[in-house]
Design a protein around this motif. Sequence first.
Motif, short mmCIF file in Angstrom:
data_model
loop_
_atom_site.label_atom_id
_atom_site.label_comp_id
_atom_site.label_asym_id
_atom_site.label_seq_id
_atom_site.Cartn_x
_atom_site.Cartn_y
_atom_site.Cartn_z
N ALA A 166 0.83 -1.22 0.00
CA ALA A 166 0.00 0.00 0.00
C ALA A 166 0.85 1.25 0.00
O ALA A 166 0.55 2.23 -0.70
N SER A 167 1.94 1.22 0.78
CA SER A 167 2.79 2.41 0.88
C SER A 167 3.56 2.68 -0.40
O SER A 167 3.95 3.82 -0.67
N VAL A 168 3.79 1.64 -1.19
CA VAL A 168 4.46 1.81 -2.49
C VAL A 168 3.44 2.24 -3.55
O VAL A 168 3.66 3.19 -4.30
N ALA A 169 2.31 1.51 -3.62
CA ALA A 169 1.32 1.79 -4.65
C ALA A 169 0.71 3.18 -4.49
O ALA A 169 0.42 3.85 -5.48
N HIS A 170 0.55 3.62 -3.25
CA HIS A 170 -0.02 4.94 -2.98
C HIS A 170 0.94 5.75 -2.11
O HIS A 170 0.58 6.26 -1.06
N ASN A 171 2.17 5.87 -2.60
CA ASN A 171 3.20 6.56 -1.80
C ASN A 171 2.89 8.04 -1.60
O ASN A 171 3.40 8.66 -0.68
N GLU A 172 2.05 8.62 -2.47
CA GLU A 172 1.68 10.03 -2.30
C GLU A 172 0.64 10.20 -1.21
O GLU A 172 0.42 11.32 -0.73
N TYR A 173 -0.01 9.12 -0.80
CA TYR A 173 -1.10 9.21 0.17
C TYR A 173 -0.62 8.96 1.60
O TYR A 173 -0.93 9.72 2.51
N TRP A 174 0.14 7.88 1.80
CA TRP A 174 0.57 7.51 3.15
C TRP A 174 1.82 8.28 3.56
O TRP A 174 2.79 8.33 2.81
N ALA A 175 1.79 8.85 4.76
CA ALA A 175 2.96 9.58 5.25
C ALA A 175 4.08 8.64 5.66
O ALA A 175 5.26 8.96 5.53
N ALA A 176 3.71 7.46 6.19
CA ALA A 176 4.71 6.48 6.62
C ALA A 176 4.05 5.13 6.77
O ALA A 176 2.84 5.03 6.95
N ALA A 177 4.87 4.09 6.68
CA ALA A 177 4.41 2.72 6.88
C ALA A 177 5.32 2.03 7.88
O ALA A 177 6.52 2.29 7.93
N ALA A 178 4.72 1.13 8.69
CA ALA A 178 5.50 0.40 9.70
C ALA A 178 5.09 -1.07 9.68
O ALA A 178 4.37 -1.54 10.56
N PRO A 179 5.52 -1.83 8.66
CA PRO A 179 5.17 -3.24 8.61
C PRO A 179 5.90 -4.05 9.67
O PRO A 179 7.07 -3.79 9.96
#
Length: 214
Positions: A166-179
Amino acid sequence: MFQLIARQVRGGTLSALLASAALMIPALPAFAGQTDSYTLPQQSYNQSRARNYKVYVPSNVQSPAPMVMALHGCKQTNNDVLNDWGLKAAADEYGFILVAPFITSYDGLRNENCWGFWFDHHRHEGAGEVEDLHQIAQAVEANYTIDANRRYITGLSSGGAMATVASVAHNEYWAAAAPASGLPYGEDSASVSLSGQCPGSATFHSVSRVSSDM
């Protein structure tokens, strides 16, 4: 013990007995917020499905609030996210709105309730599970006042891998990801070992390929 209780009750000490019993019951965490349930209808793009999701809103939340989307792992549901991960307590403490999607239904060969992070049709903007998650986030923004600069996504295991997708496909949307305990973007079914061993027969892409895929 029963005789002791009976004597106390006959002696008019029932209220004292109940008060003492209450003190022996361990305190349970109290969540003052509200949990709302929703369903994202199936969308018109390829591989979309109806998705159930829940939103936990702390009672002390300030507007605009940060949003944290948390994705369950295989053989789990969004109830595990809400009840077992400590995220409701974190939302109460730090004042964010918690979004817990449920995969609800799925296609292809996979273990129960796994997100399809390795399927090509589920990991690109505009289609499949990753777009359904984006649409859920936007639906939350339509119902709650969210800080557009503080949208975050996390997940466990297959949910962690899907959070990366999700963070790659919508990198403009998510501020950060913590998998947590997930896999890199672009991994395929060979990265999931069915041997019962860890890592067993699993194989993984090179760092250069992961970088290129991202």
